[in-house]
Design an enzyme around this catalytic site. Structure first.
Site, PDB file in Angstrom:
ATOM      1  N   SER A 167      14.480  22.434 -15.230  1.00 32.99           N
ATOM      2  CA  SER A 167      13.298  23.229 -15.507  1.00 32.99           C
ATOM      3  C   SER A 167      13.747  24.570 -16.059  1.00 32.99           C
ATOM      4  CB  SER A 167      12.507  23.433 -14.208  1.00 32.99           C
ATOM      5  OG  SER A 167      11.731  24.610 -14.311  1.00 32.99           O
ATOM      6  N   HIS A 221       0.834  -1.222   0.000  1.00 28.43           N
ATOM      7  CA  HIS A 221       0.000   0.000   0.000  1.00 28.43           C
ATOM      8  C   HIS A 221       0.863   1.265   0.000  1.00 28.43           C
ATOM      9  CE1 HIS A 221      -3.340  -2.709   1.266  1.00 28.43           C
ATOM     10  NE2 HIS A 221      -2.391  -3.265   2.017  1.00 28.43           N
ATOM     11  N   LYS A 278      15.425  22.271 -10.031  1.00 19.33           N
ATOM     12  CA  LYS A 278      14.722  21.068 -10.471  1.00 19.33           C
ATOM     13  C   LYS A 278      15.604  20.101 -11.243  1.00 19.33           C
ATOM     14  CE  LYS A 278      10.278  20.961 -10.782  1.00 19.33           C
ATOM     15  NZ  LYS A 278       9.420  19.939 -10.260  1.00 19.33           N
ATOM     16  N   GLU A 295       9.279   9.147 -16.620  1.00 18.37           N
ATOM     17  CA  GLU A 295       7.870   9.518 -16.826  1.00 18.37           C
ATOM     18  C   GLU A 295       7.398   9.133 -18.224  1.00 18.37           C
ATOM     19  OE1 GLU A 295       6.922  13.466 -14.398  1.00 18.37           O
ATOM     20  OE2 GLU A 295       8.831  13.579 -15.458  1.00 18.37           O
TER      21      GLU A 295
END
Ligand code: ARG
Length: 457
Positions: free
Chosen positions: A274, A153, A280, A287
């Site tokens: 970024s 979980h 970043k 992704e």
């Protein structure tokens, strides 16, 4: 092509909707290989003369050299790759080129070409997956004893070793490779010579063409042969399953790279910055692997729906079989390569993993098991006692191993000092020696077996 029967040429929209050359040009190598096998067989059977066959074969070699050097100039009037090759062959060889299409149709031709292509695609995927497995066992071997929190979980559950976690993905990829191998074995039959749908009256030798193209045997039913696209679906289904596995690993890296986790630092080579936030470092490659799984499943769905309800034998709908397979293959190849690169070069922050494994009361099950083993407490009761211990540890903000013995004994007098042997996370993982378990010994064995399986000693 069919001027004999048709007085008027096609409408321009017809030309456009009908043409598959923009995508099926990817089959050119397979198309030429299939034609060479076919014409050699026609000569061997005395269906075309040896001279014509030699001229056709040499012409096909020349076309292959031209396509390899210059690419293919698309002509929508020539519809597909089969007609492009045949038209160029006529320019090179003259009227004898017309004999190549004896005893075959584009229906068995495309079925053969596409099988050959998918077979090559499977071999490419398999090599990529093997490289990914090698990266996984190599990194797992560095971390057989690195402790991290194991999750269910996405909640800290029990400590596991990083090597064990990575080897779980080894198992998934192993199943993927076996699915692709099954698909390859099943599809390795040659449809060439099934002709349009009914077979042919010419005395062809289908066993010869099957052998020449490295198929195990010819297919056994000509109607099925020209209408079957199971091999493409098998490929897409295996690719979908594989992409799901890759997306799960990608997702772990995304979570692990986030600041609250901090389990990994992804290599620069697979991250982006970024344009506005200088701090970043985004896990874009991971992704995209996660995203590509959606597109690959979409390709699989597209062909499932194209094939649904099609009557025997060939229907033009089936021309739409190729774009989803090509797209899925390209996406899968990129995804495998990206994950292999990331697994090989990611930095694991094992200190951070250890700290989190220690903070999550992950050895609570070990305490309950100790009560069962050493104090003969029934498991349900042990579970309850342990729950009370965890509550106190939580209130005091301490790991279980740091609670003083009197505190533990106040909850249950049967607890004694030996309990501290199991409350550390190292003791916890070392104790899980059951087959397939997380103990460094067992993980070492899993890795050893995997290296043998991969032939990397
Ligand atoms: N381009 C076609 C395809 O990919 C080749 C087969 C055409 N056959 C036909 N009967 N029109 O499906």
């Amino acid at each position: 092509m069919w001027g004999g029967r048709f007085a008027e040429g096609p409408a321009s929209v017809m030309r456009e909707i009908n043409a598959s050359i923009p995508f099926d040009k990817r089959l050119w190598r397979q198309d030429i290989a299939g034609s060479k096998a076919h014409v050699a067989m026609l000569a061997q059977q005395g269906i075309v003369s040896a001279d014509d066959a030699a001229a056709i074969s040499a012409g096909l070699d020349q076309i292959a050299a031209e396509f390899a050097a210059d690419g293919i100039t698309e002509n929508l009037d020539l519809e597909d790759i089969h007609m492009h090759v045949e038209a160029r062959l006529a320019e090179i060889v003259g009227p004898a080129a017309g004999r190549l299409h004896t005893a075959r149709s584009r229906n068995d031709q495309v079925a053969t070409d596409f099988r050959l292509w998918v077979r090559d695609a499977i071999d490419m995927v398999d090599a990529g997956l093997k490289a990914l497995q090698i990266a996984l066992v190599t990194r797992a071997g560095e971390h057989t004893a690195s402790v991290m929190p194991g999750f269910t979980h996405l909640q800290s559950a029990q400590p596991v070793t990083l090597g064990h976690h990575l080897m779980a993905y080894y198992e998934m990829i192993r199943r993927d490779r076996s699915r692709f191998a099954d698909a390859r074995a099943r599809m390795n039959q040659c449809p060439l010579g099934s002709a349009a749908l009914a077979g042919t009256g010419f005395p062809i030798d289908r066993h010869a063409t099957a052998a020449a193209l490295d198929f195990a045997k010819p297919t056994d039913n000509s109607l099925d042969s020209v209408s079957d696209r199971d091999f493409a679906l098998d490929y897409l289904m295996a690719a979908t399953q594989c992409s799901l596995h890759l997306s799960r690993l990608a997702e772990e890296f995304i979570i692990w790279a986030s600041q609250p986790f901090g389990f990994v630092s992804l290599p620069d080579a697979y991250s982006t910055g970024s344009s506005i936030m200088p701090q970043k470092r985004n896990p874009d490659a991971a992704e995209l692997v996660r995203g590509h799984a959606g597109r690959i499943a979409g390709c699989m769905t597209a062909l499932v729906i194209t094939m649904k309800g099609l009557p025997l034998a060939y229907s033009k709908d089936m021309q739409d079989d190729k774009p989803p397979v090509f797209e899925a293959h390209d996406l899968l190849g990129l995804s495998i390569a990206a994950m292999t690169g990331m697994v090989g070069t990611v930095t694991f922050r094992t200190d951070r993993m250890r700290a989190l494994a220690e903070s999550g009361f992950a050895t609570a099950t070990d305490l309950a098991d100790w009560l069962v083993r050493e104090a003969d407490v029934p498991f349900r009761e042990a579970h309850h006692i342990t729950g009370r211990v965890v509550k106190i540890a939580e209130t005091e903000g301490k790991p279980l191993a740091d609670l003083p013995l009197p505190t533990l004994q106040a909850i249950d007098a049967r607890i004694d000092a030996r309990v501290f042997d199991v409350l550390t996370i190292d003791a916890s993982v070392a104790s899980r020696k059951s087959h397939g378990g997380t103990s460094p010994d067992r993980v070492g064995e899993q890795i050893k077996a995997a290296r043998a399986e991969l032939n990397i000693g």
